[in-house]
Enzyme design. Structure first.
Site, short mmCIF file in Angstrom:
data_model
loop_
_atom_site.label_atom_id
_atom_site.label_comp_id
_atom_site.label_asym_id
_atom_site.label_seq_id
_atom_site.Cartn_x
_atom_site.Cartn_y
_atom_site.Cartn_z
N ALA A 196 8.53 -7.45 1.51
CA ALA A 196 7.74 -6.23 1.65
C ALA A 196 8.47 -5.22 2.51
CB ALA A 196 6.36 -6.57 2.23
N CYS A 229 -5.65 -9.72 1.72
CA CYS A 229 -5.81 -8.46 2.44
C CYS A 229 -6.85 -8.61 3.54
CB CYS A 229 -6.22 -7.35 1.48
SG CYS A 229 -6.45 -5.76 2.31
N GLY A 257 8.60 -12.65 5.87
CA GLY A 257 9.80 -12.90 6.66
C GLY A 257 10.58 -11.68 7.10
N GLN A 260 -1.27 -6.49 -9.47
CA GLN A 260 -2.15 -7.13 -8.48
C GLN A 260 -3.46 -6.35 -8.36
OE1 GLN A 260 -2.11 -6.82 -4.06
NE2 GLN A 260 -1.42 -8.94 -4.13
N VAL A 268 0.84 -1.19 0.00
CA VAL A 268 0.00 0.00 0.00
C VAL A 268 0.88 1.25 0.00
CG1 VAL A 268 -1.73 1.30 1.28
CG2 VAL A 268 -1.81 -1.20 1.26
N LYS A 310 -2.12 -14.31 -4.31
CA LYS A 310 -1.42 -14.14 -3.04
C LYS A 310 -2.41 -14.37 -1.92
CE LYS A 310 1.93 -11.02 -0.85
NZ LYS A 310 1.34 -10.63 0.44
#
Length: 483
Positions: free
Chosen positions: A236, A110, A210, A81, A19, A149
Site C-alpha cells: 500500500a 476497514c 509491511g 474490492q 482510499v 482482506k
C-alpha cells in the site's frame, strides 16, 4: 459468459486497495512497473456506462459521479474490492462488475467508523456467520475468483480459527493486514500472526502491512514475504509513495514516475483533485519546494501539467480526445434522429421529485390508470447517448408512444418524464402535490396495514412496468467502504 483463466494469487506482487489512491492511473502505472495484480476500492455505485472517447467502462454512483473507471489494459488483473454486510446485495454488485474485472474482494478490515457503523469492514470480524454467508454466496454466484482482506484479531488462536472457517467458503485467497483493527501504521506489523495463518491454511495468503517496517525497496518485498511465509505480498503506502517499488531493476527517479502518472491521469480524464492528491503523496517532504508549491496551487489538470513542465503533453492529448468527439456527435445526432418518430407524442418536461409526495411517482399513476382502463402495462424503451451519457425514454401505452424532448441524467428520471408526457396528454392526474388529495397515498396506507402475506401486491405498485431493451442494467445502491 466467457470464463477466463482464473487469477493466480501465488508468488504475486500486488497493489493494495487504497482510499483515493487506487484509481485507474495508479493501477496502470503499477502494472507498468511490474505489479502482477492491482486492487481498486469503491464506495457507492449503481450502474455502468461506456465512455467511447476514453475507451473505458465507468461505474457511477447514484449522483452520476464516476467511482470506478477501468479499461481493457487491466481487465484480467484488476480485483474489485467492495464492502458489504448483506450477501445478496454484494452478489448484485459483483454481477454488475464481473465481466470487467479479474476478481472480487470483500473488505473485512476497514476500521473506520463509517464502515463499522454499517456493520461492514472490520465489524465483520466479530460476525463469522455473516462472513460465511457473504463469501459463500459470492463463490457460488459468480465465475470470477473471490478473495477477502482482513485484519488480525486480538489472539492468534482466534485469528487462525476465523481464517480456517473463511477458507471453507471456497475463496481463492485471503489478504491479511498484520495489525489489529485499533492499530495504525506506526504500530509494528505482526509478521508472526500472518505466518501462523500461512501455515494453517492451504489457500494463498497475501501479506499486507509491511511498508513501514520492511518494504523500502524491491528486494524488501521478498524479505517481508519470507518473514510471513505468505504466498504473495500486497503493498500500500510504499507503492503510494513511489509505484516503481514494483520494478526489479530498482526505483525510477521520482520525477519520471510522477510524469508517467500524469500522462495516465490526462489520458483517462482523472479528476484533477484526485490527481493532485496522489502526486502530493509522492512528493511528501518535497511539498515545500517550488514545484511542490505550484502543485499545491494548481486548480485544474492543465495547471498540474504546467507545474511539471508538461503543458505541451496536455494540449496534445486533450486535442486527440476532442478530435474523437465529432464522430460521436454525429452518432448522437443519428440517435436523436431515430428518436424523432412522428408518431411519438413529445413535450419538454422533466421529473422533479420535490413536486410529488414521498414514494409517489408519475409511473405509479400511469400504471394505476392502465389497470383501471384494462390496458396492458406501460412499456418503457430507454436509450443512452454515448457522448454525454444522457438518457431518453419512450413509453408505450395503448399502442401510442410518448416521450420527453429533454434528455435526462439517469434512466429512472427519463422514464418518469415519459410517464408525465403520457399522463398530461391523456388529461390524467400525475400525483403532484398541487393536485390536492392523493388517492394513491391512501391506497398505500391501506396496503401497509394488510397482513404480511399481502404485502407483495403493494410492492408491485411501487415497481411498475415491464421494460424492454434498456442499454444499462441497474442494481441497488451499495455503500462500499475500503481499507
Amino acid at each position: 459468459m466467457t470464463v477466463n483463466t482464473p487469477l493466480c494469487f501465488r508468488g504475486k506482487k500486488i497493489l493494495a486497495p487504497m482510499v483515493r489512491v487506487g484509481t485507474l492511473p495508479m493501477r496502470l502505472l503499477a502494472l507498468d512497473y511490474g505489479a502482477d495484480i492491482v486492487y481498486c476500492e469503491v464506495w457507492r455505485m449503481s450502474r455502468s456506462v461506456l465512455s467511447e472517447v476514453l475507451e473505458t467502462v465507468d461505474f457511477v454512483a447514484p449522483n452520476e459521479r464516476v467511482v470506478f473507471r477501468t479499461c481493457e489494459r487491466e481487465r484480467h488483473r484488476v480485483v474489485f474490492q467492495m464492502g458489504s454486510a448483506d450477501a445478496e446485495r454484494a452478489l448484485a454488485v459483483a454481477k454488475l462488475v464481473e465481466s470487467d474485472v479479474a476478481g472480487i474482494d470483500i473488505n473485512m478490515g476497514c476500521p473506520k467508523e463509517y464502515s463499522t457503523k454499517a456493520r461492514m469492514g472490520a465489524a465483520l470480524l466479530s460476525d463469522p456467520d455473516k462472513i460465511e454467508s457473504i463469501l459463500t454466496t459470492l463463490v457460488k454466484g459468480i465465475c470470477k475468483p473471490v478473495t477477502c482482506k482482513i485484519r488480525i484479531l486480538p489472539s492468534v488462536e482466534d485469528t487462525v480459527n476465523l481464517v480456517k472457517r473463511i477458507e471453507k467458503t471456497g475463496i481463492a485467497a485471503i489478504a491479511v493486514h498484520g495489525r489489529k483493527k485499533e492499530e495504525r501504521p506506526q504500530h509494528p506489523v505482526h509478521c508472526d500472526v500472518i505466518k501462523a495463518i500461512s501455515e494453517a491454511v492451504s489457500i494463498p495468503v497475501i501479506a499486507n502491512g509491511g511498508s513501514h517496517d520492511f518494504i523500502k525497496d524491491y528486494l524488501d518485498i521478498e524479505t517481508f514475504q519470507k518473514a510471513t511465509a505468505a504466498s504473495s505480498v500486497m503493498i500500500a503506502r510504499a507503492a503510494m509513495w513511489n509505484p516503481s517499488i514494483f520494478r526489479k531493476e530498482g526505483f525510477f527517479p521520482l520525477k519520471d514516475v510522477m510524469q508517467d502518472y500524469i500522462k495516465y491521469a490526462v489520458r483517462y480524464d482523472n479528476h484533477y483533485t484526485n490527481t493532485k492528491y496522489c502526486l502530493c503523496q509522492m512528493l511528501r517532504e518535497q511539498l515545500e519546494t517550488p514545484q511542490g508549491k505550484k502543485l499545491h496551487a494548481a486548480q485544474s489538470t492543465q495547471e498540474i501539467c504546467e507545474a511539471f513542465e508538461m503543458g505541451d503533453f496536455y494540449e496534445e492529448t486533450t486535442a486527440v480526445l476532442e478530435a474523437k468527439k465529432p464522430s460521436l456527435e454525429t452518432e448522437t445526432q443519428d440517435e436523436d434522429d431515430q428518436m424523432e418518430d412522428p408518431d411519438v407524442i413529445k413535450m419538454a418536461v422533466r421529473f422533479d421529485k420535490r413536486e410529488y409526495p414521498p414514494q409517489i411517482t408519475p409511473k405509479m399513476y400511469l400504471l394505476e390508470w392502465c389497470r383501471k382502463e384494462k390496458h396492458p402495462q406501460p412499456v418503457y424503451e430507454t436509450v443512452q447517448r454515448p457522448l454525454d451519457r444522457l438518457f431518453c425514454s419512450v413509453v408505450t401505452v395503448a399502442e401510442q408512444k410518448y416521450r420527453s424532448s429533454l434528455w435526462d441524467k439517469s434512466k429512472k428520471l427519463a422514464e418518469q418524464a415519459a410517464a408525465i408526457v403520457c399522463l398530461r396528454t391523456l388529461g390524467v392526474p400525475e400525483g403532484k402535490l398541487c393536485e390536492g388529495e392523493n388517492h394513491l397515498i391512501n391506497k398505500r396506507k391501506r396496503e401497509d396495514q394488510e397482513p404480511l402475506n399481502n404485502r407483495d401486491h403493494g410492492e408491485e405498485l411501487a415497481e411498475p412496468s415491464h421494460k424492454k431493451a434498456n442499454f444499462i442494467e441497474e442494481t441497488s445502491d451499495m455503500t462500499v467502504p475500503k481499507m
